[in-house]
Design a protein around this motif. Structure first.
Motif, PDB file in Angstrom:
ATOM      1  N   VAL A 156       0.810  -1.190   0.235  1.00  0.00           N
ATOM      2  CA  VAL A 156      -0.018  -0.587   0.201  1.00  0.00           C
ATOM      3  C   VAL A 156       0.626   1.585  -0.013  1.00  0.00           C
ATOM      4  O   VAL A 156       0.402   2.212  -0.687  1.00  0.00           O
ATOM      5  CB  VAL A 156      -0.439   0.001   1.279  1.00  0.00           C
ATOM      6  N   GLY A 157       2.247   0.910   1.312  1.00  0.00           N
ATOM      7  CA  GLY A 157       3.171   2.454   0.693  1.00  0.00           C
ATOM      8  C   GLY A 157       3.179   2.517  -0.847  1.00  0.00           C
ATOM      9  O   GLY A 157       3.529   3.882  -0.983  1.00  0.00           O
ATOM     10  N   THR A 158       3.955   1.368  -0.823  1.00  0.00           N
ATOM     11  CA  THR A 158       4.827   1.400  -2.676  1.00  0.00           C
ATOM     12  C   THR A 158       4.234   2.638  -3.710  1.00  0.00           C
ATOM     13  O   THR A 158       4.195   2.736  -4.340  1.00  0.00           O
ATOM     14  CB  THR A 158       4.775   0.533  -3.353  1.00  0.00           C
ATOM     15  N   LEU A 209      -5.587  -2.684  -2.098  1.00  0.00           N
ATOM     16  CA  LEU A 209      -4.929  -3.450  -2.252  1.00  0.00           C
ATOM     17  C   LEU A 209      -5.659  -4.490  -2.669  1.00  0.00           C
ATOM     18  O   LEU A 209      -6.525  -5.282  -1.768  1.00  0.00           O
ATOM     19  CB  LEU A 209      -3.713  -3.691  -1.123  1.00  0.00           C
ATOM     20  N   HIS A 210      -5.093  -5.015  -3.879  1.00  0.00           N
ATOM     21  CA  HIS A 210      -5.589  -6.285  -4.679  1.00  0.00           C
ATOM     22  C   HIS A 210      -4.410  -7.714  -4.519  1.00  0.00           C
ATOM     23  O   HIS A 210      -3.753  -7.002  -5.351  1.00  0.00           O
ATOM     24  CB  HIS A 210      -6.267  -5.979  -5.907  1.00  0.00           C
ATOM     25  N   SER A 211      -5.100  -8.776  -4.568  1.00  0.00           N
ATOM     26  CA  SER A 211      -3.775  -9.577  -4.697  1.00  0.00           C
ATOM     27  C   SER A 211      -4.584 -10.453  -5.219  1.00  0.00           C
ATOM     28  O   SER A 211      -5.620 -10.596  -5.071  1.00  0.00           O
ATOM     29  CB  SER A 211      -3.362 -10.210  -2.853  1.00  0.00           C
ATOM     30  N   GLY A 212      -3.179 -11.507  -5.334  1.00  0.00           N
ATOM     31  CA  GLY A 212      -3.710 -12.844  -6.531  1.00  0.00           C
ATOM     32  C   GLY A 212      -3.305 -13.082  -7.144  1.00  0.00           C
ATOM     33  O   GLY A 212      -1.906 -12.877  -7.317  1.00  0.00           O
ATOM     34  N   SER A 213      -3.070 -14.708  -8.104  1.00  0.00           N
ATOM     35  CA  SER A 213      -2.445 -14.994  -8.224  1.00  0.00           C
ATOM     36  C   SER A 213      -1.733 -14.674  -9.860  1.00  0.00           C
ATOM     37  O   SER A 213      -1.381 -14.061 -10.340  1.00  0.00           O
ATOM     38  CB  SER A 213      -3.317 -16.621  -8.919  1.00  0.00           C
ATOM     39  N   ASP A 214      -3.073 -13.509 -10.838  1.00  0.00           N
ATOM     40  CA  ASP A 214      -2.792 -12.286 -11.737  1.00  0.00           C
ATOM     41  C   ASP A 214      -3.610 -11.484 -11.975  1.00  0.00           C
ATOM     42  O   ASP A 214      -4.895 -12.089 -10.506  1.00  0.00           O
ATOM     43  CB  ASP A 214      -3.178 -13.857 -12.858  1.00  0.00           C
ATOM     44  N   ILE A 215      -3.543 -10.664 -12.347  1.00  0.00           N
ATOM     45  CA  ILE A 215      -4.515  -9.817 -12.146  1.00  0.00           C
ATOM     46  C   ILE A 215      -6.081 -10.056 -12.594  1.00  0.00           C
ATOM     47  O   ILE A 215      -6.999  -9.089 -12.180  1.00  0.00           O
ATOM     48  CB  ILE A 215      -3.911  -8.173 -13.507  1.00  0.00           C
ATOM     49  N   THR A 245      -9.691  -8.215  -3.178  1.00  0.00           N
ATOM     50  CA  THR A 245      -9.293  -6.851  -1.961  1.00  0.00           C
ATOM     51  C   THR A 245      -9.819  -7.732  -1.250  1.00  0.00           C
ATOM     52  O   THR A 245     -10.491  -9.267  -1.488  1.00  0.00           O
ATOM     53  CB  THR A 245     -10.537  -5.766  -1.795  1.00  0.00           C
ATOM     54  N   GLU A 246      -9.540  -7.642   0.117  1.00  0.00           N
ATOM     55  CA  GLU A 246      -9.757  -8.779   1.412  1.00  0.00           C
ATOM     56  C   GLU A 246     -11.675  -8.912   1.597  1.00  0.00           C
ATOM     57  O   GLU A 246     -12.235  -9.956   1.846  1.00  0.00           O
ATOM     58  CB  GLU A 246      -9.668  -8.032   2.653  1.00  0.00           C
ATOM     59  N   GLY A 270     -13.547  -9.077  -0.727  1.00  0.00           N
ATOM     60  CA  GLY A 270     -14.352  -9.694  -2.121  1.00  0.00           C
ATOM     61  C   GLY A 270     -14.602  -9.423  -2.967  1.00  0.00           C
ATOM     62  O   GLY A 270     -14.936 -10.298  -4.500  1.00  0.00           O
ATOM     63  N   GLU A 271     -13.909  -7.810  -3.178  1.00  0.00           N
ATOM     64  CA  GLU A 271     -13.838  -7.075  -4.635  1.00  0.00           C
ATOM     65  C   GLU A 271     -13.410  -7.502  -5.603  1.00  0.00           C
ATOM     66  O   GLU A 271     -11.989  -7.705  -4.358  1.00  0.00           O
ATOM     67  CB  GLU A 271     -13.692  -5.105  -3.790  1.00  0.00           C
ATOM     68  N   THR A 272     -13.701  -7.668  -6.685  1.00  0.00           N
ATOM     69  CA  THR A 272     -12.717  -7.547  -8.031  1.00  0.00           C
ATOM     70  C   THR A 272     -12.510  -6.432  -8.810  1.00  0.00           C
ATOM     71  O   THR A 272     -12.796  -5.850  -8.639  1.00  0.00           O
ATOM     72  CB  THR A 272     -12.622  -9.236  -8.870  1.00  0.00           C
ATOM     73  N   ASP A 273     -11.389  -6.147  -9.445  1.00  0.00           N
ATOM     74  CA  ASP A 273     -11.031  -4.975  -9.862  1.00  0.00           C
ATOM     75  C   ASP A 273     -11.463  -5.738 -11.070  1.00  0.00           C
ATOM     76  O   ASP A 273     -12.077  -4.014 -11.523  1.00  0.00           O
ATOM     77  CB  ASP A 273      -9.553  -5.138 -10.352  1.00  0.00           C
ATOM     78  N   LYS A 274     -11.880  -6.209 -11.665  1.00  0.00           N
ATOM     79  CA  LYS A 274     -12.689  -6.077 -13.058  1.00  0.00           C
ATOM     80  C   LYS A 274     -13.660  -6.124 -12.925  1.00  0.00           C
ATOM     81  O   LYS A 274     -14.876  -5.393 -14.159  1.00  0.00           O
ATOM     82  CB  LYS A 274     -12.388  -7.337 -14.349  1.00  0.00           C
ATOM     83  N   THR A 275     -14.893  -5.457 -11.470  1.00  0.00           N
ATOM     84  CA  THR A 275     -15.878  -5.558 -11.532  1.00  0.00           C
ATOM     85  C   THR A 275     -16.146  -3.856 -11.276  1.00  0.00           C
ATOM     86  O   THR A 275     -17.531  -3.188 -11.586  1.00  0.00           O
ATOM     87  CB  THR A 275     -16.520  -5.944 -10.231  1.00  0.00           C
ATOM     88  N   ARG A 276     -14.731  -3.136 -11.197  1.00  0.00           N
ATOM     89  CA  ARG A 276     -14.994  -1.996 -11.006  1.00  0.00           C
ATOM     90  C   ARG A 276     -15.156  -1.279 -12.486  1.00  0.00           C
ATOM     91  O   ARG A 276     -14.980  -1.672 -13.355  1.00  0.00           O
ATOM     92  CB  ARG A 276     -13.642  -1.845  -9.657  1.00  0.00           C
ATOM     93  N   ALA A 277     -15.989  -0.540 -11.983  1.00  0.00           N
ATOM     94  CA  ALA A 277     -16.352   0.189 -13.335  1.00  0.00           C
ATOM     95  C   ALA A 277     -14.877   1.194 -13.707  1.00  0.00           C
ATOM     96  O   ALA A 277     -15.362   1.445 -15.686  1.00  0.00           O
ATOM     97  CB  ALA A 277     -16.731   1.773 -13.204  1.00  0.00           C
ATOM     98  N   ASN A 278     -14.202   1.646 -13.323  1.00  0.00           N
ATOM     99  CA  ASN A 278     -12.920   2.301 -14.112  1.00  0.00           C
ATOM    100  C   ASN A 278     -11.488   1.137 -14.423  1.00  0.00           C
ATOM    101  O   ASN A 278     -10.229   0.837 -14.999  1.00  0.00           O
ATOM    102  CB  ASN A 278     -12.176   2.976 -13.536  1.00  0.00           C
ATOM    103  N   ALA A 279     -12.037  -0.316 -14.342  1.00  0.00           N
ATOM    104  CA  ALA A 279     -11.299  -1.070 -14.416  1.00  0.00           C
ATOM    105  C   ALA A 279     -10.949  -1.887 -15.805  1.00  0.00           C
ATOM    106  O   ALA A 279     -11.048  -1.558 -16.653  1.00  0.00           O
ATOM    107  CB  ALA A 279     -11.655  -2.768 -14.043  1.00  0.00           C
ATOM    108  N   PHE A 280      -8.844  -1.432 -15.485  1.00  0.00           N
ATOM    109  CA  PHE A 280      -8.076  -1.705 -16.998  1.00  0.00           C
ATOM    110  C   PHE A 280      -8.087  -0.483 -17.853  1.00  0.00           C
ATOM    111  O   PHE A 280      -7.943  -0.359 -18.688  1.00  0.00           O
ATOM    112  CB  PHE A 280      -8.951  -2.698 -17.554  1.00  0.00           C
ATOM    113  N   ARG A 281      -8.995   0.825 -17.626  1.00  0.00           N
ATOM    114  CA  ARG A 281      -9.295   2.109 -18.040  1.00  0.00           C
ATOM    115  C   ARG A 281      -7.692   2.572 -18.961  1.00  0.00           C
ATOM    116  O   ARG A 281      -7.912   2.742 -19.306  1.00  0.00           O
ATOM    117  CB  ARG A 281      -9.784   2.701 -17.109  1.00  0.00           C
TER     118      ARG A 281
END
Length: 122
Positions: free
Chosen positions: A7-9, A21-27, A32-33, A35-46
């Motif tokens: 998070v500091g980085t 912070l998102h963690s997992g074996s791949d993007i 998140t802890e 259970g939110e995944t990045d790809k479900t966010r409105a600006n995911a991979f924008r």
């Protein structure tokens, strides 16, 4: 690294951004802890589709890009193509105790087949 260091980085690279912070074996499957995944966010991979000027990671950056070495970019995946000074290259990433990134040149024929022949590597 631990979660606090990660998070500091992120906060150091993009001080004006909200950090989650998102963690997992791949993007594609990272989450998140809560259970939110990045790809479900409105600006995911924008960032892959466009440059958003108000989202620049440094005050002096007009491109919205953070100056990090491509080998250190944790978003980089095997098969990604990058533009280098001497042409296009394709990434191969191995994981284990230490992540390693190798790039092999993309031939002119491969670049042309992918529609990259009309693009400059600079």
């Amino acid at each position: 690294m631990n979660a606090a260091a990660d998070v500091g980085t992120c906060e150091a690279v993009c001080p004006a951004a909200e950090v989650k912070l998102h963690s997992g074996s791949d993007i594609d499957s990272a989450g998140t802890e809560a259970g939110e995944t990045d790809k479900t966010r409105a600006n995911a991979f924008r960032f892959q589709r466009e440059i958003v000027p108000q989202c620049a990671c440094s005050a002096g950056a007009s491109t919205g890009l953070s100056p990090i070495a491509i080998e250190d970019d944790m978003m980089l995946r095997t098969g990604d193509i990058i533009a280098a000074d001497d042409g296009f290259r394709i990434a191969a990433i191995s994981s284990g105790q230490k992540r390693s990134v190798l790039f092999r040149p993309l031939s002119k024929a491969e670049a042309q087949a992918l529609g990259l022949s009309r693009l400059s590597s600079r």
